[in-house]
Design a protein around this motif. Structure first.
Motif, PDB file in Angstrom:
ATOM      1  N   SER A 177       0.604  -3.394  -5.322  1.00 51.43           N
ATOM      2  CA  SER A 177       1.798  -4.222  -5.475  1.00 51.43           C
ATOM      3  C   SER A 177       2.495  -3.933  -6.799  1.00 51.43           C
ATOM      4  O   SER A 177       3.691  -4.189  -6.947  1.00 51.43           O
ATOM      5  N   ASP A 178       1.762  -3.367  -7.764  1.00 47.95           N
ATOM      6  CA  ASP A 178       2.344  -3.088  -9.083  1.00 47.95           C
ATOM      7  C   ASP A 178       3.308  -1.915  -9.077  1.00 47.95           C
ATOM      8  O   ASP A 178       4.197  -1.841  -9.928  1.00 47.95           O
ATOM      9  N   ASN A 179       3.123  -0.969  -8.165  1.00 53.62           N
ATOM     10  CA  ASN A 179       4.008   0.206  -8.177  1.00 53.62           C
ATOM     11  C   ASN A 179       4.812   0.383  -6.895  1.00 53.62           C
ATOM     12  O   ASN A 179       5.392   1.442  -6.656  1.00 53.62           O
ATOM     13  N   LEU A 180       4.895  -0.670  -6.082  1.00 55.41           N
ATOM     14  CA  LEU A 180       5.678  -0.580  -4.847  1.00 55.41           C
ATOM     15  C   LEU A 180       7.146  -0.292  -5.124  1.00 55.41           C
ATOM     16  O   LEU A 180       7.828   0.315  -4.303  1.00 55.41           O
TER      17      LEU A 180
ATOM     18  N   ILE B  29       1.561  -7.209  -0.140  1.00 59.81           N
ATOM     19  CA  ILE B  29       2.140  -5.879   0.066  1.00 59.81           C
ATOM     20  C   ILE B  29       2.928  -5.844   1.372  1.00 59.81           C
ATOM     21  O   ILE B  29       4.048  -5.326   1.432  1.00 59.81           O
ATOM     22  N   LYS B  30       2.351  -6.420   2.434  1.00 63.81           N
ATOM     23  CA  LYS B  30       3.019  -6.418   3.733  1.00 63.81           C
ATOM     24  C   LYS B  30       4.355  -7.153   3.674  1.00 63.81           C
ATOM     25  O   LYS B  30       5.374  -6.676   4.212  1.00 63.81           O
TER      26      LYS B  30
ATOM     27  N   ARG C 281      -7.754   1.204  -2.583  1.00 64.37           N
ATOM     28  CA  ARG C 281      -8.554   0.457  -3.562  1.00 64.37           C
ATOM     29  C   ARG C 281      -7.889  -0.829  -4.008  1.00 64.37           C
ATOM     30  O   ARG C 281      -8.580  -1.817  -4.298  1.00 64.37           O
ATOM     31  N   SER C 282      -6.577  -0.851  -4.063  1.00 59.77           N
ATOM     32  CA  SER C 282      -5.887  -2.065  -4.508  1.00 59.77           C
ATOM     33  C   SER C 282      -6.161  -3.230  -3.567  1.00 59.77           C
ATOM     34  O   SER C 282      -6.068  -4.391  -3.963  1.00 59.77           O
ATOM     35  N   ILE C 283      -6.503  -2.918  -2.314  1.00 63.97           N
ATOM     36  CA  ILE C 283      -6.839  -3.970  -1.346  1.00 63.97           C
ATOM     37  C   ILE C 283      -8.341  -4.194  -1.269  1.00 63.97           C
ATOM     38  O   ILE C 283      -8.830  -5.303  -1.503  1.00 63.97           O
ATOM     39  N   TRP C 284      -9.100  -3.141  -0.946  1.00 67.42           N
ATOM     40  CA  TRP C 284     -10.511  -3.396  -0.665  1.00 67.42           C
ATOM     41  C   TRP C 284     -11.364  -3.647  -1.904  1.00 67.42           C
ATOM     42  O   TRP C 284     -12.467  -4.204  -1.802  1.00 67.42           O
TER      43      TRP C 284
END
Length: 223
Positions: free
Chosen positions: A176-179, A209-210, A194-197
């Motif tokens: 979410s930081d670089n979207l 994110i979604k 990795r940002s999710i799991w």
């Protein structure tokens, strides 16, 4: 629509399954990552396919040889999409294409470590790949880093020019930081791993994110 793909790379089976089920409501493509396949084989692809039958399942086989045999192993176990490394031989990629066609599946070409994108795209053009993934390896991209994403625009421009029908996926430390660096690329698929799991609350992160991808799609549609 911009699809969200979870690159679930954890090799601990119980963690893999728990995370996949926790975030399923926010994910379009569930990826059975390479470490998970190496640890548990394509039987894990079958288990995830059975548990989440309404999701598209991607087996990140990263095939570089034995294209037909290895792709069939994944497709027979419920994979909808199989990955093959773009620097594999044309014969290997064509054998993955043959397996995908035989099973009604799709092929994603991974551009990791490819420097000449134009030659790559021209090479694979006769095989009509459904997806090309513009990818920086996990060893080179930290979660939330963005410098490599700034280099993606020119790469994607080349791929879209040579392969206009191919969907573009982007991967490499996306969070979410670089979207904000991802949206201008106008990808068809955003791959977050990795940002999710690795998050304390994977479902919250996946949901965030979604929602941002959906908002970006609406803005793009009405632009």
């Amino acid at each position: 629509m911009i699809l969200l793909q979870l690159a679930n790379d954890t090799h601990v089976k119980s963690d893999f399954i728990r995370t996949a089920e926790e975030v399923a409501d926010y994910i379009d493509i569930i990826e059975v990552g390479t470490p998970a396949i190496l640890a548990h084989g394509t039987s894990l692809v079958r288990e995830i396919s059975d548990r989440l039958p309404d999701h598209t399942i991607l087996a990140d086989m990263k095939i570089v040889d034995g294209g037909y045999v290895e792709a069939v192993m994944a497709f027979e176990n419920g994979a909808d999409i199989v990955t093959v490394l773009g620097f594999a031989s044309f014969k290997t990629i064509s054998e993955v294409r043959r397996a995908a066609d035989e099973f009604g599946g799709e092929m994603m070409l991974d551009t990791i470590e490819i420097s000449d994108l134009e030659s790559f795209a021209e090479k694979v053009s006769p095989l009509s790949p459904e997806y090309v993934c513009v990818h920086t390896s996990a060893d080179l991209s930290g979660v939330g880093e963005s410098m490599h994403l700034l280099e993606y625009a020119k790469k994607i421009e080349i791929i879209r020019r040579v392969l206009p029908e191919t969907k573009i996926a982007v991967a490499g430390g996306i969070s979410s930081d670089n979207l904000s660096h991802v949206f201008p690329l106008k990808p068809n698929v955003v791959i977050a791993g990795r940002s999710i799991w690795e998050a304390e609350d994977p479902a919250r992160v996946a949901s965030e994110i979604k929602k941002r991808l959906e908002k970006a799609h609406e803005i793009r549609k009405h632009a």
